[in-house]
Design a protein around this motif. Structure first.
Motif, PDB file in Angstrom:
ATOM      1  N   PHE A 130     -21.269   3.047  29.481  1.00 54.83           N
ATOM      2  CA  PHE A 130     -21.031   4.541  30.632  1.00 54.83           C
ATOM      3  C   PHE A 130     -20.316   3.860  31.673  1.00 54.83           C
ATOM      4  O   PHE A 130     -21.416   3.745  32.799  1.00 54.83           O
ATOM      5  N   MET A 131     -19.139   3.841  31.877  1.00 51.18           N
ATOM      6  CA  MET A 131     -18.488   3.747  33.776  1.00 51.18           C
ATOM      7  C   MET A 131     -18.490   4.945  33.888  1.00 51.18           C
ATOM      8  O   MET A 131     -18.383   4.472  35.684  1.00 51.18           O
ATOM      9  N   ASN A 132     -19.107   6.067  33.887  1.00 51.87           N
ATOM     10  CA  ASN A 132     -19.360   7.188  34.545  1.00 51.87           C
ATOM     11  C   ASN A 132     -21.073   7.439  34.309  1.00 51.87           C
ATOM     12  O   ASN A 132     -20.816   8.136  33.155  1.00 51.87           O
ATOM     13  N   HIS A 133     -21.296   8.129  35.006  1.00 47.89           N
ATOM     14  CA  HIS A 133     -22.579   8.430  35.499  1.00 47.89           C
ATOM     15  C   HIS A 133     -22.849   9.135  36.162  1.00 47.89           C
ATOM     16  O   HIS A 133     -22.049   9.689  37.167  1.00 47.89           O
ATOM     17  N   THR A 134     -23.807   9.934  36.505  1.00 50.04           N
ATOM     18  CA  THR A 134     -24.630  11.438  37.126  1.00 50.04           C
ATOM     19  C   THR A 134     -25.754   9.711  37.776  1.00 50.04           C
ATOM     20  O   THR A 134     -26.892   9.322  37.126  1.00 50.04           O
ATOM     21  N   GLU A 135     -25.555  10.580  39.003  1.00 45.50           N
ATOM     22  CA  GLU A 135     -26.749  10.373  40.527  1.00 45.50           C
ATOM     23  C   GLU A 135     -27.614  11.544  40.554  1.00 45.50           C
ATOM     24  O   GLU A 135     -26.835  12.097  41.170  1.00 45.50           O
ATOM     25  N   CYS A 136     -29.250  11.263  40.978  1.00 43.56           N
ATOM     26  CA  CYS A 136     -29.516  12.177  41.602  1.00 43.56           C
ATOM     27  C   CYS A 136     -30.892  11.757  42.595  1.00 43.56           C
ATOM     28  O   CYS A 136     -31.464  10.547  42.252  1.00 43.56           O
ATOM     29  N   LYS A 137     -30.901  12.176  43.855  1.00 46.22           N
ATOM     30  CA  LYS A 137     -31.919  11.494  44.479  1.00 46.22           C
ATOM     31  C   LYS A 137     -33.443  12.313  44.687  1.00 46.22           C
ATOM     32  O   LYS A 137     -33.038  14.004  44.602  1.00 46.22           O
ATOM     33  N   VAL A 138     -34.743  11.915  44.451  1.00 44.99           N
ATOM     34  CA  VAL A 138     -36.037  12.318  44.975  1.00 44.99           C
ATOM     35  C   VAL A 138     -36.163  11.946  46.488  1.00 44.99           C
ATOM     36  O   VAL A 138     -36.353  13.265  46.613  1.00 44.99           O
ATOM     37  N   ILE A 139     -36.309  10.527  46.352  1.00 47.44           N
ATOM     38  CA  ILE A 139     -36.825  10.211  48.157  1.00 47.44           C
ATOM     39  C   ILE A 139     -36.685   8.742  48.403  1.00 47.44           C
ATOM     40  O   ILE A 139     -36.230   8.539  49.222  1.00 47.44           O
ATOM     41  N   GLN A 140     -35.870   8.068  47.509  1.00 46.21           N
ATOM     42  CA  GLN A 140     -34.992   6.820  47.728  1.00 46.21           C
ATOM     43  C   GLN A 140     -33.952   6.730  48.058  1.00 46.21           C
ATOM     44  O   GLN A 140     -33.458   5.761  49.125  1.00 46.21           O
ATOM     45  N   SER A 141     -32.882   7.466  47.444  1.00 45.65           N
ATOM     46  CA  SER A 141     -31.770   7.303  47.566  1.00 45.65           C
ATOM     47  C   SER A 141     -31.254   7.876  49.022  1.00 45.65           C
ATOM     48  O   SER A 141     -31.006   9.270  49.234  1.00 45.65           O
ATOM     49  N   ARG A 142     -31.138   6.789  49.890  1.00 44.63           N
ATOM     50  CA  ARG A 142     -30.506   7.187  51.299  1.00 44.63           C
ATOM     51  C   ARG A 142     -28.759   7.116  51.466  1.00 44.63           C
ATOM     52  O   ARG A 142     -28.190   6.389  50.418  1.00 44.63           O
ATOM     53  N   GLY A 143     -28.825   8.214  52.564  1.00 48.79           N
ATOM     54  CA  GLY A 143     -26.646   8.191  53.194  1.00 48.79           C
ATOM     55  C   GLY A 143     -26.540   9.022  51.890  1.00 48.79           C
ATOM     56  O   GLY A 143     -25.069   8.717  52.257  1.00 48.79           O
ATOM     57  N   GLY A 144     -26.258   9.777  51.641  1.00 49.14           N
ATOM     58  CA  GLY A 144     -25.681  10.851  50.919  1.00 49.14           C
ATOM     59  C   GLY A 144     -24.923  10.525  49.774  1.00 49.14           C
ATOM     60  O   GLY A 144     -23.929  11.358  49.470  1.00 49.14           O
TER      61      GLY A 144
END
Length: 155
Positions: free
Chosen positions: A73-87
């Motif tokens: 999966f060279m391209n994946h989707t990400e989303c944040k809940v609380i830990q993923s900082r920095g935009g």
């Protein structure tokens, strides 16, 4: 290109990481080869990867990204809940923007349960798991390092 030979201790460490990733990929092989997943518009969703100040969590997130690429999966989707900082990642919200049928990976780290007695970190992440279970048609994989529950944690 020159061949780099790692010292024996580092070779063992690298082999251990490779073995862990091979084991994960072997256990998920039926899902990974499923045409519905392979042809899905968002086949893999990484939830709440840690992009912040904790070096250990960042290294776990890096390992997850390497694993995702090793799975194809060279391209994946990400989303944040609380830990993923920095935009870097968009908010997960209620996952209405994510089509069902893909595979969801939760970032590992130690914020699963009450090990650190920080319900403000643990509970929102646990609720996302329930949200996707209720949504259905999603393969769920939790890459947690710790899952601790005691009778004092909020529901």
């Amino acid at each position: 290109m020159p061949t780099i030979v790692a010292p024996p201790g580092k070779q063992n460490w690298l082999q251990c990481i490779d073995d862990i990733q091979e084991d994960i990929m072997g256990r998920l092989s039926d899902h990974l080869s499923n045409p519905a997943l392979v042809n899905h518009p968002t086949p893999l969703l990484l939830i709440d990867p840690a992009y912040g100040i904790n070096v250990g969590d960042n290294m776990i997130a890096y390992g997850e990204l390497v694993l995702i690429e090793r799975m194809g999966f060279m391209n994946h989707t990400e989303c944040k809940v609380i830990q993923s900082r920095g935009g870097v990642s968009e908010p997960c919200g209620n996952f209405s923007h994510i089509p069902g049928g893909g595979m969801a990976f939760w970032h590992g780290g130690g914020n699963w349960g009450d090990l650190w007695n920080r319900p403000a970190l643990a509970l929102p992440r646990m609720k996302t798991f329930l949200q996707l279970v209720k949504k259905g048609k999603q393969s769920l994989v939790c890459l947690s390092l710790t899952i601790i529950r005691n009778k004092n944690i909020e529901k």
